[in-house]
Scaffold this active site. Structure first.
Site, PDB file in Angstrom:
ATOM      1  N   ALA A   1       0.876  -1.167   0.000  1.00  0.00           N
ATOM      2  CA  ALA A   1       0.000   0.000   0.000  1.00  0.00           C
ATOM      3  C   ALA A   1       0.916   1.221   0.000  1.00  0.00           C
ATOM      4  CB  ALA A   1      -0.875  -0.022   1.238  1.00  0.00           C
TER       5      ALA A   1
ATOM      6  N   GLU B   1       4.102  -5.159   7.366  1.00  0.00           N
ATOM      7  CA  GLU B   1       3.274  -4.185   8.086  1.00  0.00           C
ATOM      8  C   GLU B   1       3.755  -3.961   9.518  1.00  0.00           C
ATOM      9  OE1 GLU B   1       2.152  -6.384   5.956  1.00  0.00           O
ATOM     10  OE2 GLU B   1       0.514  -5.540   4.788  1.00  0.00           O
TER      11      GLU B   1
ATOM     12  N   GLY C   1       0.436  -4.932   1.051  1.00  0.00           N
ATOM     13  CA  GLY C   1      -0.758  -4.961   0.199  1.00  0.00           C
ATOM     14  C   GLY C   1      -0.493  -5.613  -1.161  1.00  0.00           C
TER      15      GLY C   1
ATOM     16  N   GLU D   1      -0.708  -9.231  -0.538  1.00  0.00           N
ATOM     17  CA  GLU D   1      -2.134  -9.544  -0.308  1.00  0.00           C
ATOM     18  C   GLU D   1      -2.897  -9.587  -1.631  1.00  0.00           C
ATOM     19  OE1 GLU D   1      -2.288  -6.290   2.664  1.00  0.00           O
ATOM     20  OE2 GLU D   1      -3.402  -7.724   3.892  1.00  0.00           O
TER      21      GLU D   1
HETATM   22  N1  DAK Z   1       4.617   3.290  -0.785  1.00  0.00           N
HETATM   23  C1  DAK Z   1       4.990   4.449  -1.366  1.00  0.00           C
HETATM   24  N2  DAK Z   1       6.101   4.591  -2.067  1.00  0.00           N
HETATM   25  C2  DAK Z   1       6.908   3.527  -2.205  1.00  0.00           C
HETATM   26  C3  DAK Z   1       6.587   2.265  -1.620  1.00  0.00           C
HETATM   27  C4  DAK Z   1       5.358   2.181  -0.880  1.00  0.00           C
HETATM   28  N3  DAK Z   1       4.933   1.028  -0.342  1.00  0.00           N
HETATM   29  N4  DAK Z   1       7.567   1.394  -1.914  1.00  0.00           N
HETATM   30  C5  DAK Z   1       8.464   2.083  -2.651  1.00  0.00           C
HETATM   31  N5  DAK Z   1       8.071   3.357  -2.829  1.00  0.00           N
HETATM   32  C6  DAK Z   1       8.756   4.416  -3.548  1.00  0.00           C
HETATM   33  C7  DAK Z   1       9.949   4.937  -2.771  1.00  0.00           C
HETATM   34  O1  DAK Z   1       9.527   5.884  -1.817  1.00  0.00           O
HETATM   35  C8  DAK Z   1      10.774   5.532  -3.887  1.00  0.00           C
HETATM   36  O2  DAK Z   1      10.215   6.757  -4.249  1.00  0.00           O
HETATM   37  P1  DAK Z   1      11.150   8.127  -4.353  1.00  0.00           P
HETATM   38  O3  DAK Z   1      11.798   8.226  -3.026  1.00  0.00           O
HETATM   39  O4  DAK Z   1      12.107   7.790  -5.467  1.00  0.00           O
HETATM   40  O5  DAK Z   1      10.167   9.197  -4.672  1.00  0.00           O
HETATM   41  C9  DAK Z   1      10.541   4.580  -5.048  1.00  0.00           C
HETATM   42  O6  DAK Z   1       9.338   3.886  -4.750  1.00  0.00           O
HETATM   43  C10 DAK Z   1      11.660   3.562  -5.224  1.00  0.00           C
HETATM   44  O7  DAK Z   1      11.833   2.912  -3.980  1.00  0.00           O
HETATM   45  P2  DAK Z   1      13.269   2.756  -3.283  1.00  0.00           P
HETATM   46  O8  DAK Z   1      14.192   3.851  -3.687  1.00  0.00           O
HETATM   47  O9  DAK Z   1      13.027   2.562  -1.836  1.00  0.00           O
HETATM   48  O10 DAK Z   1      13.792   1.402  -3.963  1.00  0.00           O
HETATM   49  P3  DAK Z   1      14.819   0.352  -3.332  1.00  0.00           P
HETATM   50  O11 DAK Z   1      15.159  -0.587  -4.428  1.00  0.00           O
HETATM   51  O12 DAK Z   1      15.936   1.043  -2.630  1.00  0.00           O
HETATM   52  O13 DAK Z   1      13.987  -0.428  -2.216  1.00  0.00           O
HETATM   53  C11 DAK Z   1      12.020  -1.576  -1.340  1.00  0.00           C
HETATM   54  C12 DAK Z   1      12.894  -1.234  -2.595  1.00  0.00           C
HETATM   55  C13 DAK Z   1      10.794  -2.330  -1.842  1.00  0.00           C
HETATM   56  C14 DAK Z   1      12.838  -2.502  -0.414  1.00  0.00           C
HETATM   57  C15 DAK Z   1      11.666  -0.282  -0.603  1.00  0.00           C
HETATM   58  O14 DAK Z   1      11.114   0.649  -1.564  1.00  0.00           O
HETATM   59  C16 DAK Z   1      10.673  -0.506   0.483  1.00  0.00           C
HETATM   60  O15 DAK Z   1      11.003  -0.958   1.558  1.00  0.00           O
HETATM   61  N6  DAK Z   1       9.412  -0.123   0.197  1.00  0.00           N
HETATM   62  C17 DAK Z   1       8.360  -0.199   1.181  1.00  0.00           C
HETATM   63  C18 DAK Z   1       7.897  -1.608   1.351  1.00  0.00           C
HETATM   64  C19 DAK Z   1       6.795  -1.659   2.338  1.00  0.00           C
HETATM   65  O16 DAK Z   1       7.036  -1.559   3.545  1.00  0.00           O
HETATM   66  N7  DAK Z   1       5.594  -1.676   1.836  1.00  0.00           N
HETATM   67  C20 DAK Z   1       4.415  -1.417   2.605  1.00  0.00           C
HETATM   68  C21 DAK Z   1       4.026  -2.632   3.297  1.00  0.00           C
HETATM   69  S1  DAK Z   1       2.748  -2.262   4.414  1.00  0.00           S
HETATM   70  C22 DAK Z   1      -4.420  -0.343   5.136  1.00  0.00           C
HETATM   71  C23 DAK Z   1      -4.522  -1.455   4.375  1.00  0.00           C
HETATM   72  C24 DAK Z   1      -3.399  -2.115   3.968  1.00  0.00           C
HETATM   73  C25 DAK Z   1      -2.174  -1.693   4.360  1.00  0.00           C
HETATM   74  C26 DAK Z   1      -2.067  -0.579   5.151  1.00  0.00           C
HETATM   75  C27 DAK Z   1      -3.166   0.110   5.543  1.00  0.00           C
HETATM   76  N8  DAK Z   1      -5.568   0.394   5.532  1.00  0.00           N
HETATM   77  C28 DAK Z   1      -6.840  -0.037   5.106  1.00  0.00           C
HETATM   78  C29 DAK Z   1      -5.452   1.660   6.153  1.00  0.00           C
HETATM   79  C30 DAK Z   1      -1.018  -2.352   3.884  1.00  0.00           C
HETATM   80  C31 DAK Z   1       0.189  -1.905   4.236  1.00  0.00           C
HETATM   81  C32 DAK Z   1       1.348  -2.313   3.517  1.00  0.00           C
HETATM   82  O17 DAK Z   1       1.324  -2.679   2.355  1.00  0.00           O
END
Ligand code: DAK
Length: 265
Positions: free
Chosen positions: A71, A139, A116, A119
């Site tokens: 997400a 998460e 997400g 999921e």
């Molecule tokens: N959201 C927003 N932007 C994201 C992103 C994300 N999940 N994942 C990556 N990006 C963006 C980065 O911010 C970056 O943007 P700029 O800084 O260049 O503007 C760009 O994509 C490239 O990412 P990185 O520079 O970080 O790339 P790397 O190769 O260095 O790293 C990575 C890749 C996948 C390891 C890293 O980007 C990362 O850790 N990303 C986040 C992964 C993550 O934690 N995902 C979220 C999981 S929690 C809800 C329902 C569901 C959920 C929540 C709430 N509600 C109903 C309220 C679910 C939550 C989740 O999915």
């Protein structure tokens, strides 16, 4: 409405069978699910759900790095509790719509599938992964829990112990671990991923569409019930196949030693 963050095309193969290829297309944010992606996905699912001629779909991410990196974390700041609940329910409804499409959806996991994004993959019928796929439910690293069905679909898929291990640690796992855990049906080299997913989709598309849809229904609806209830669902759906022309065609083709030509009726 023109779709920008979700792209799709319907291809027709040599046999005239139609297969949809859907791409989540926000590569600049690793295809993270922001509001735009979710609302476009909703429109697309409505459209696809009404297409009686599509026999299978492949869902993947744009670019060579990510399926969906979760997400959109940047949109999560400052959500109130009621808003968070509402968003979770909306997302869950959307993913359930995907799960209940009347044809199979194959996830071609081409890179990061986190939170997400993982999921979303779990709501597909099965997952074929690139050897570069990295997946998990991070998460808890953000102080959250999965909100789009992860705790429920993952548990049903791999059992409680593994689901706890995956969702409580928030770790990223490899493609090989996904295969070992029974989450993926196959791993491919990145360049082979889409062709492989299309080949599997083509095989499925050549089968009797109602029979495929009812296999899906029996597994999805029967799988969570008692064996007795699941067997009843199977028997009812099995009986329905005898009202289809395709079952006559399938049996005739076997007896006449020729390939069946199913019309979906
Ligand atoms: N959201 C927003 N932007 C994201 C992103 C994300 N999940 N994942 C990556 N990006 C963006 C980065 O911010 C970056 O943007 P700029 O800084 O260049 O503007 C760009 O994509 C490239 O990412 P990185 O520079 O970080 O790339 P790397 O190769 O260095 O790293 C990575 C890749 C996948 C390891 C890293 O980007 C990362 O850790 N990303 C986040 C992964 C993550 O934690 N995902 C979220 C999981 S929690 C809800 C329902 C569901 C959920 C929540 C709430 N509600 C109903 C309220 C679910 C939550 C989740 O999915």
């Amino acid at each position: 409405m023109e779709l920008k963050a979700v792209r799709y095309e319907v291809t027709e193969n040599e046999a005239g069978h139609r297969i949809a290829v859907i791409r989540i297309a926000r590569p600049e944010a690793l295809n993270a699910l922001n509001k735009q992606v979710l609302s476009e996905l909703k429109i697309l699912l409505q459209e696809l759900g009404s297409k009686r001629d599509v026999r299978a779909a492949v869902l993947t991410g744009e670019g060579d790095k990510s399926f969906v990196a979760g997400a959109d974390i940047k949109e999560m700041e400052n959500l109130t509790m009621p808003q968070a609940r509402e968003l979770a329910l909306q997302g869950q409804t959307l993913f359930s719509k995907l799960e209940e499409l009347p044809f199979p959806v194959i996830c071609a996991m081409n890179g990061f599938a986190l939170g997400g994004g993982f999921e979303l993959a779990l709501a597909c019928d099965f997952i074929i992964a690139s050897s570069k796929a990295k997946w998990g439910l991070p998460e808890v690293t953000l102080g959250l829990i999965p909100g789009y069905g992860g705790t429920q679909r993952l548990t049903r898929q791999v059992g409680r112990a593994l689901a706890r291990r995956i969702a409580m640690s928030g770790e990223m796992f490899t493609a090989q671990q996904g295969l070992d855990f029974g989450l993926f049906t196959q791993i491919c080299e990145p360049a082979d991923l889409l062709p492989t997913a299309m080949k599997v989709a083509t095989t499925i598309a050549s089968r009797a569409p109602n029979a495929v849809a009812w296999v899906k229904e029996a597994i999805n609806h029967g799988g969570d019930k008692s064996l007795a209830e699941g067997l009843k669902i199977e028997a009812d759906l099995f009986a329905r196949t005898f009202e289809t022309k395709d079952h006559n065609e399938g049996i005739a083709a076997f007896i006449e030693k020729r390939p069946a030509n199913f019309q979906g009726n």
